[in-house]
Motif scaffolding. Sequence first.
Motif, PDB file in Angstrom:
ATOM      1  N   ILE A  97       1.034  -1.579   0.204  1.00 20.71           N
ATOM      2  CA  ILE A  97      -0.094   0.299   0.047  1.00 20.71           C
ATOM      3  C   ILE A  97       1.503   1.082  -0.051  1.00 20.71           C
ATOM      4  O   ILE A  97       0.788   1.996  -0.646  1.00 20.71           O
ATOM      5  CB  ILE A  97      -0.758  -0.203   0.691  1.00 20.71           C
ATOM      6  CG1 ILE A  97      -2.020  -0.721   1.141  1.00 20.71           C
ATOM      7  CG2 ILE A  97      -1.332   1.489   1.525  1.00 20.71           C
ATOM      8  CD1 ILE A  97      -2.573  -1.220   2.085  1.00 20.71           C
ATOM      9  N   LEU A  98       1.865   1.431   0.712  1.00 13.86           N
ATOM     10  CA  LEU A  98       2.380   2.151   0.962  1.00 13.86           C
ATOM     11  C   LEU A  98       3.494   2.335  -0.747  1.00 13.86           C
ATOM     12  O   LEU A  98       4.104   3.775  -1.000  1.00 13.86           O
ATOM     13  CB  LEU A  98       3.868   1.713   2.099  1.00 13.86           C
ATOM     14  CG  LEU A  98       4.237   3.254   2.714  1.00 13.86           C
ATOM     15  CD1 LEU A  98       3.603   3.658   3.486  1.00 13.86           C
ATOM     16  CD2 LEU A  98       5.732   2.363   3.770  1.00 13.86           C
ATOM     17  N   ALA A  99       3.592   1.521  -1.235  1.00 19.20           N
ATOM     18  CA  ALA A  99       5.102   1.547  -2.429  1.00 19.20           C
ATOM     19  C   ALA A  99       3.425   1.949  -3.550  1.00 19.20           C
ATOM     20  O   ALA A  99       3.778   3.836  -4.230  1.00 19.20           O
ATOM     21  CB  ALA A  99       5.312  -0.052  -2.841  1.00 19.20           C
ATOM     22  N   VAL A 100       1.678   1.766  -3.419  1.00 18.54           N
ATOM     23  CA  VAL A 100       1.410   2.436  -4.474  1.00 18.54           C
ATOM     24  C   VAL A 100       0.872   3.748  -4.398  1.00 18.54           C
ATOM     25  O   VAL A 100       0.864   4.312  -5.253  1.00 18.54           O
ATOM     26  CB  VAL A 100       0.499   1.668  -4.026  1.00 18.54           C
ATOM     27  CG1 VAL A 100      -0.779   2.387  -5.081  1.00 18.54           C
ATOM     28  CG2 VAL A 100      -0.124   0.169  -4.764  1.00 18.54           C
ATOM     29  N   ILE A 101       0.972   4.068  -2.715  1.00 18.65           N
ATOM     30  CA  ILE A 101       0.833   5.724  -2.291  1.00 18.65           C
ATOM     31  C   ILE A 101       1.688   6.561  -2.568  1.00 18.65           C
ATOM     32  O   ILE A 101       1.826   7.105  -3.587  1.00 18.65           O
ATOM     33  CB  ILE A 101       0.671   5.855  -1.060  1.00 18.65           C
ATOM     34  CG1 ILE A 101      -0.543   5.479  -0.784  1.00 18.65           C
ATOM     35  CG2 ILE A 101       0.931   7.640  -0.344  1.00 18.65           C
ATOM     36  CD1 ILE A 101      -1.398   5.069   0.593  1.00 18.65           C
ATOM     37  N   LEU A 102       3.415   5.628  -2.906  1.00 15.53           N
ATOM     38  CA  LEU A 102       4.523   6.979  -2.859  1.00 15.53           C
ATOM     39  C   LEU A 102       4.545   7.631  -4.192  1.00 15.53           C
ATOM     40  O   LEU A 102       5.708   7.771  -4.598  1.00 15.53           O
ATOM     41  CB  LEU A 102       5.664   6.064  -2.670  1.00 15.53           C
ATOM     42  CG  LEU A 102       6.339   6.250  -1.207  1.00 15.53           C
ATOM     43  CD1 LEU A 102       7.027   5.572   0.195  1.00 15.53           C
ATOM     44  CD2 LEU A 102       5.989   7.482  -0.511  1.00 15.53           C
ATOM     45  N   ASN A 103       4.885   5.794  -5.222  1.00 15.69           N
ATOM     46  CA  ASN A 103       4.224   6.737  -6.548  1.00 15.69           C
ATOM     47  C   ASN A 103       3.123   6.607  -7.655  1.00 15.69           C
ATOM     48  O   ASN A 103       3.738   6.761  -8.770  1.00 15.69           O
ATOM     49  CB  ASN A 103       4.518   4.898  -7.438  1.00 15.69           C
ATOM     50  CG  ASN A 103       6.197   3.854  -6.590  1.00 15.69           C
ATOM     51  OD1 ASN A 103       7.300   4.798  -7.034  1.00 15.69           O
ATOM     52  ND2 ASN A 103       6.202   3.197  -5.602  1.00 15.69           N
ATOM     53  N   TRP A 104       2.209   6.553  -7.257  1.00 11.45           N
ATOM     54  CA  TRP A 104       0.901   6.786  -7.769  1.00 11.45           C
ATOM     55  C   TRP A 104       0.942   8.309  -7.403  1.00 11.45           C
ATOM     56  O   TRP A 104       0.174   9.048  -7.195  1.00 11.45           O
ATOM     57  CB  TRP A 104      -0.103   6.104  -7.160  1.00 11.45           C
ATOM     58  CG  TRP A 104      -2.041   6.056  -8.058  1.00 11.45           C
ATOM     59  CD1 TRP A 104      -1.652   7.172  -9.396  1.00 11.45           C
ATOM     60  CD2 TRP A 104      -2.893   5.672  -8.351  1.00 11.45           C
ATOM     61  NE1 TRP A 104      -2.895   7.292  -9.501  1.00 11.45           N
ATOM     62  CE2 TRP A 104      -3.654   5.985  -8.944  1.00 11.45           C
ATOM     63  CE3 TRP A 104      -3.579   4.556  -7.359  1.00 11.45           C
ATOM     64  CZ2 TRP A 104      -4.867   5.685  -8.968  1.00 11.45           C
ATOM     65  CZ3 TRP A 104      -4.679   4.907  -6.608  1.00 11.45           C
ATOM     66  CH2 TRP A 104      -5.852   5.138  -8.969  1.00 11.45           C
ATOM     67  N   ASN A 105       1.613   9.325  -7.664  1.00 13.33           N
ATOM     68  CA  ASN A 105       2.161  10.551  -8.206  1.00 13.33           C
ATOM     69  C   ASN A 105       0.393  11.160  -8.244  1.00 13.33           C
ATOM     70  O   ASN A 105       0.189  12.342  -7.532  1.00 13.33           O
ATOM     71  CB  ASN A 105       3.147  11.425  -8.834  1.00 13.33           C
ATOM     72  CG  ASN A 105       4.356  11.202  -8.042  1.00 13.33           C
ATOM     73  OD1 ASN A 105       3.979  10.615  -7.016  1.00 13.33           O
ATOM     74  ND2 ASN A 105       5.085  10.047  -8.908  1.00 13.33           N
ATOM     75  N   GLY A 106       0.026  10.986  -9.521  1.00 14.89           N
ATOM     76  CA  GLY A 106      -1.236  11.909  -9.875  1.00 14.89           C
ATOM     77  C   GLY A 106      -2.396  11.625  -8.930  1.00 14.89           C
ATOM     78  O   GLY A 106      -2.701  12.937  -8.949  1.00 14.89           O
ATOM     79  N   LEU A 107      -2.403  10.716  -8.223  1.00 17.77           N
ATOM     80  CA  LEU A 107      -4.023  10.785  -6.835  1.00 17.77           C
ATOM     81  C   LEU A 107      -3.190  11.436  -5.849  1.00 17.77           C
ATOM     82  O   LEU A 107      -4.002  12.062  -4.898  1.00 17.77           O
ATOM     83  CB  LEU A 107      -4.267   9.627  -7.190  1.00 17.77           C
ATOM     84  CG  LEU A 107      -5.082   9.495  -6.202  1.00 17.77           C
ATOM     85  CD1 LEU A 107      -6.677  10.172  -6.897  1.00 17.77           C
ATOM     86  CD2 LEU A 107      -5.734   7.703  -6.234  1.00 17.77           C
ATOM     87  N   THR A 108      -1.959  10.926  -5.537  1.00 18.88           N
ATOM     88  CA  THR A 108      -1.258  11.306  -4.084  1.00 18.88           C
ATOM     89  C   THR A 108      -0.039  12.037  -3.724  1.00 18.88           C
ATOM     90  O   THR A 108       0.016  12.071  -2.429  1.00 18.88           O
ATOM     91  CB  THR A 108      -0.920   9.850  -2.977  1.00 18.88           C
ATOM     92  OG1 THR A 108      -0.166   9.185  -4.280  1.00 18.88           O
ATOM     93  CG2 THR A 108      -1.684   8.712  -3.295  1.00 18.88           C
TER      94      THR A 108
END
Lengths: 284, 293
Positions: A97-108
């Motif tokens: 979850i942390l990796a997705v949040i750190l990499n999904w720049n457009g959303l997070t």
Amino acid sequence: MDFIWHIIAITCMTIPHALAYNLVFGKGKILHFGPIGVSLVASYAVVIIAISTGSFIAATLVGLISVVLLSLFLAWLSLRLDQDAFGVMTIAVHLSILAVILNWNGLTRGALGIPGVPRFSFLSSVQSFAIAAAVVSLLFVIALRLIDRSSFGRQLQALAEHEWHAKSLGINRTKVHVIAFLVAGLGALATALLFPQYLAFLHPNDYQYPFLVFFITIIVAGNPGSVYGVLLSTILLTVLKEALRFLPLSSAVMGPVRLILFGIIMLAVVYWRRDTLFPKQRSI
Amino acid sequence: MTQLIINGLIAGSLAALIAGGLALVYGVLGVFNMALGQMALIGGYCTWWLHQIVGLSLPLSIIGGLTIAAFVSWIAFEIFINPFYKRHRFLPLVTTIALSMILDGLILLFFEEKPRAIMPGVRHSIEVFGARISIEQIVLISFTIMLMMVLAYVLHSTAFGRKVRAVVQHDHAAMSLGIRAPLLHRFLFIMSGVLAGLGGIYLGIDQNLTPVFAFPITIKAYAAIIAGGKGNIWGAIVCAYLIAILEQLVVGVHWFGSFYVPAGYQQTVALLFIILFLLFKPAGMFSTKTRSA
């Protein structure tokens, strides 16, 4: 005086999550190491929807849905896997979850975090946050005390002590695990609603691995499964964590010192509770 | 594609060393060591300090780094494992989380967050089937394979190896035959720490050491152990290579025309690997049935 209100606010914001997590890890003895992952999902869901729609009702609803889905997923995993495999798996879920949040720049916005988190209209000062968090904490203490004393609490404890015996007495493991994880998820949601608003900033660094260690230390120190014990340890350890700021150390030294100190405290409390944290099952 | 596979072999060699030691410890003690990544970094950082700051030669620095890794593992065993693992096998899972925090703090205090390379500077590269590989990387891959062969020989063709395998199969039965299982437990834990330290030294030679590498190292080692069948050392080593190659292929290849997986998601490949294995084949790829009576 503001610092005392700040301590009260931070402590009371931690209490719902810690007490709810205690139900799974402390009372249920389920090796769930992903509470910070649930908190992370809840916080981002609430903040992103609150910013994009301007509606806290929609944000809370989306936060609730995301927490329920993730809690159901974790409960399902806990039913399928061995205890230790589940423990590692929940850490893997947290890091994913942390990796997705750190990499999904457009959303997070990734590692930059989300500034300017909107606040409820009645939360404008540190005092108002402290009072609101204290009310929420009190509700959680009452609710979890009732759960603890209910037949559900006894079922959860029976499953933790001897799963086969509990099952043979007709206890439904699936139902008990699902309810326990959902309650833990609600605790995470309560904290997620208040904490980013208090800081007015949401950053993935506030949901890293050391926070998991802090939560485990709280549960073990407070006597796993005990509502009042965990309440007391939450208060004491949060005050200690905040009081460390007054040590005359630079920020480069303070971070590592805090990690070492909480690691030592955790080891000491596990040593102290080594006979009760995971009691040996009676064979005869 | 060849370059990606070579990159996978390099990363796999590092992971195989760490996962191999961990699988041995899990097989014998039933302990998941959550501080393994930090123990790997301790080996790497101490070698960097001895080589770059103290000024010792590389071989001496490596020996020094491995000695410190062994010492830290021994202390870790005596304080974080020994008082707990016979009471309940889940207790060390919690105490090694505490150990990981303490080691993280010590690494940050003594070595700071800056990237540290044991051998900074230009690499001497050669071309193999159109892919670039440095001399250092060839040495690392060859040394890992050699070490695995020595390990295979020790485990399967010596009296000591037979004792280890006896303890893996049944602790109490082995003790009743005169094998000193507690001593072997201690020795194997220190051995796994040394192998992890060696992995950290590889990392420091091939790339840069930073504290953030610790948890990805631990999680990848677990992914390999779970996928390989818990306690199966050879299964863990094969899966460590498999995961490393998969990581390279997933982020390095444009699978559907213009679609590609961003490099930031690379470490989640190992995590997805665990999730899929635990869900569809929880016993692992190379699991074997054990006798209960």
